[in-house]
Design an enzyme around this catalytic site. Structure first.
Site, PDB file in Angstrom:
ATOM      1  CG  ASP A   1      -1.826   0.755   0.885  1.00 58.04           C
ATOM      2  OD1 ASP A   1      -2.817   1.430   0.916  1.00 58.04           O
ATOM      3  OD2 ASP A   1      -2.089   1.978   1.880  1.00 58.04           O
TER       4      ASP A   1
ATOM      5  CD  GLU B   1      -2.062   2.614  -2.829  1.00 56.49           C
ATOM      6  OE1 GLU B   1      -2.253   3.685  -4.293  1.00 56.49           O
ATOM      7  OE2 GLU B   1      -1.848   2.845  -2.145  1.00 56.49           O
TER       8      GLU B   1
ATOM      9  CG  ASP C   1      -8.741   3.284   0.544  1.00 56.83           C
ATOM     10  OD1 ASP C   1      -9.496   2.466   1.948  1.00 56.83           O
ATOM     11  OD2 ASP C   1      -7.705   3.289   0.644  1.00 56.83           O
TER      12      ASP C   1
END
Length: 507
Positions: A294, A341, A394
């Site tokens: 991430d 990401e 998200d």
């Protein structure tokens, strides 16, 4: 093994969202059933969110440990099968609340009490296995000591402990006074990883690879910061943060996102060859088949904000470790199966790092529906070496996005995906508008396409996993076995075959 190198498809579904009789999903029969269902549909990947312990709001992206597993995922029935709990004790972990919402407070309280009883039943043979597990996982000793001291302090943050406890070197000198309490936490991690190993093996045997998720940052109140203070931008005398992490204003927030995590001192980490990070990636690739990192862009350059700032508007970009770190990673994992990401604020340094590492980046179709641009997130622009999503944890669900988008963006999205009929707002697992978007994603050149389970079912915005910048009522989505069984297997089997995504993850 050709993970990420050929066409495939995956489902995003976290353990906490799995059905069952406990307050959140666990490593039990319902998870095995989910794996069987997606394998039967021709999916070759199952993506989860971080397995680390969560923060008080339930977020797995601000964890008290970069290495440890969340004990609420431990299956009580697995403890019964191992002879460590009775059926009556396991039944006390059952939950009578809504099956559509995870109750983390209840789950943690009940699982902790059950594990305390199970720990009392460990025998000499199990003790030997736990010791072997500890030797194979060097992070465990510090984590167990941290949790033992934390318990003695009423679970207060380590910054509120006495100086003898808050300073790691002093605390270690008195380690034997915490030995029995630390032994319990070693036991919980042994059980966690033992149960997970069986789940992962079950998935792999059915041709499904597991994509794990690694948060780039850890919490200030974490075993990692406490035990390795020099590796973070923290005043060594006052123990106060100097800088904190966040991102500038973007799609999700006009004020930016002030995450508040400690910032790594990359110059300090470089001195020992980035050992903390290489150990972390080693552990993640042992736990999962593929790892999504991430906020990968922070390895190229990261955004830091002065500690105490009210928002993230006035932060500064700083240079990250770049390829110096990943050259060390490649020494142990020459062809590391990592997904970067790379969303959010972009720059040439991020592009170069992706190119140099060879890692696939991410595309999210919802970000592409700008009628005024030829977005990189549109399916026709997705390169082979990428992973394309209908939405991440998200994002809103597809149906939720359609309802909340402005008319021009919605019309562009529907036209782009070839939806010309009426009734775009219809929900349900056969929603024609959502399916048009799913199929546009599946037709893309991206090697891997991933769909959130909520989008498989055509759910609305009430089923989204997280709303960035909003602290409350996130991460709680949960489903039922009936809903998993009602997912349209024939449809997904057909599009996985039609768009040549029906390949097993392993040769």
């Amino acid at each position: 093994m050709y993970m990420l190198k050929k066409r495939g498809a995956g489902v995003l579904m976290h353990i906490s969202s799995m059905p069952g009789k406990y307050a959140c999903g666990v490593f039990g029969e319902e998870t095995l059933h989910f794996i069987e269902r997606i394998a039967d549909m021709g999916f070759s990947y199952w993506q989860v969110l971080p397995f680390n312990p969560t923060d008080p709001s339930g977020s797995p992206y601000c964890s008290p440990s970069a290495f440890a597993g969340n004990i609420m995922f431990i299956d009580p029935e697995g403890l019964v099968s191992a002879g460590l709990a009775t059926e009556e004790e396991a039944a006390q972990n059952e939950y009578s609340g809504s099956p559509y919402t995870a109750d983390f407070d209840y789950a943690l309280k009940k699982r902790y009490a059950l594990l305390k009883k199970a720990f009392e039943r460990t025998n000499a043979e199990t003790a030997v296995e736990i010791k072997r597990f500890e030797l194979q996982n060097p992070w465990l000793s510090d984590y167990a000591l941290y949790m033992a001291v934390k318990e003695r302090n009423g679970m207060a943050p380590w910054t509120q402990w006495s100086r003898d406890e808050a300073e790691y070197a002093r605390c270690v000198k008195n380690i034997y006074s915490y030995e029995s309490d630390a032994a319990f936490w070693k036991f919980t991690q042994y059980i966690f990883f033992s149960q997970w190993e069986k789940i992962k093996r079950f998935a792999n045997e059915r041709g499904v690879a597991v994509i794990g998720d690694m948060p780039i940052y850890v919490a200030e109140d974490s075993a990692d910061v406490w035990a390795d203070l020099p590796l973070f931008k923290i005043d060594k005398n006052t123990l106060e943060l100097k800088k904190v992490a966040g991102v500038p204003p973007d799609y999700f927030s006009a004020d930016g996102q002030l995450w508040g995590n400690p910032i790594y001192d990359w110059s300090a980490m470089k001195k020992d060859g980035f050992q903390w990070w290489t150990a972390r990636i080693d552990a993640a690739l042992k736990m999962f088949d593929v790892v999504r990192i991430d906020h990968f862009r922070a390895f190229a350059s990261y955004y830091e904000v002065d500690a105490g700032a009210k928002n993230a508007k006035n932060g500064r970009w700083q240079k990250g470790p770049g390829m110096e770190l990943f050259k060390k990673v490649f020494e142990n994992h020459p062809d590391a199966p990592i997904i970067a990401e790379d969303l959010g604020t972009f720059g040439e340094d991020v592009v170069k790092l992706l190119c140099d590492t060879g890692f696939p980046g991410m595309k999210v179709v919802q970000f592409g529906f700008d009628a005024n641009a030829d977005s990189a997130h549109l399916p026709h622009n997705a390169v082979q070496n990428s992973v394309i999503y209908t939405g991440t944890h998200d994002n809103n669900t597809l149906l939720g996005w359609l309802w909340e988008a402005d008319e021009r963006s919605r019309r562009f999205a529907l036209d782009y995906c070839g939806f010309s009929g009426g009734g775009w707002g219809e929900g349900g697992y056969k929603s024609p508008s959502c399916r048009s978007i799913i199929e546009a994603v599946w037709r893309s050149s991206a090697n891997v396409a991933v769909i959130a389970f909520q989008d498989m079912c055509g759910f609305g915005s009430d089923a989204r996993m997280n709303t960035p910048g909003v602290a409350e009522r996130n991460w709680r989505f949960r489903t039922t076995r009936e809903t998993i069984d009602c997912a349209d297997g024939d449809y997904f089997r057909r599009i996985n075959a039609l768009y040549r995504r029906m390949y097993p993850a392993f040769e």
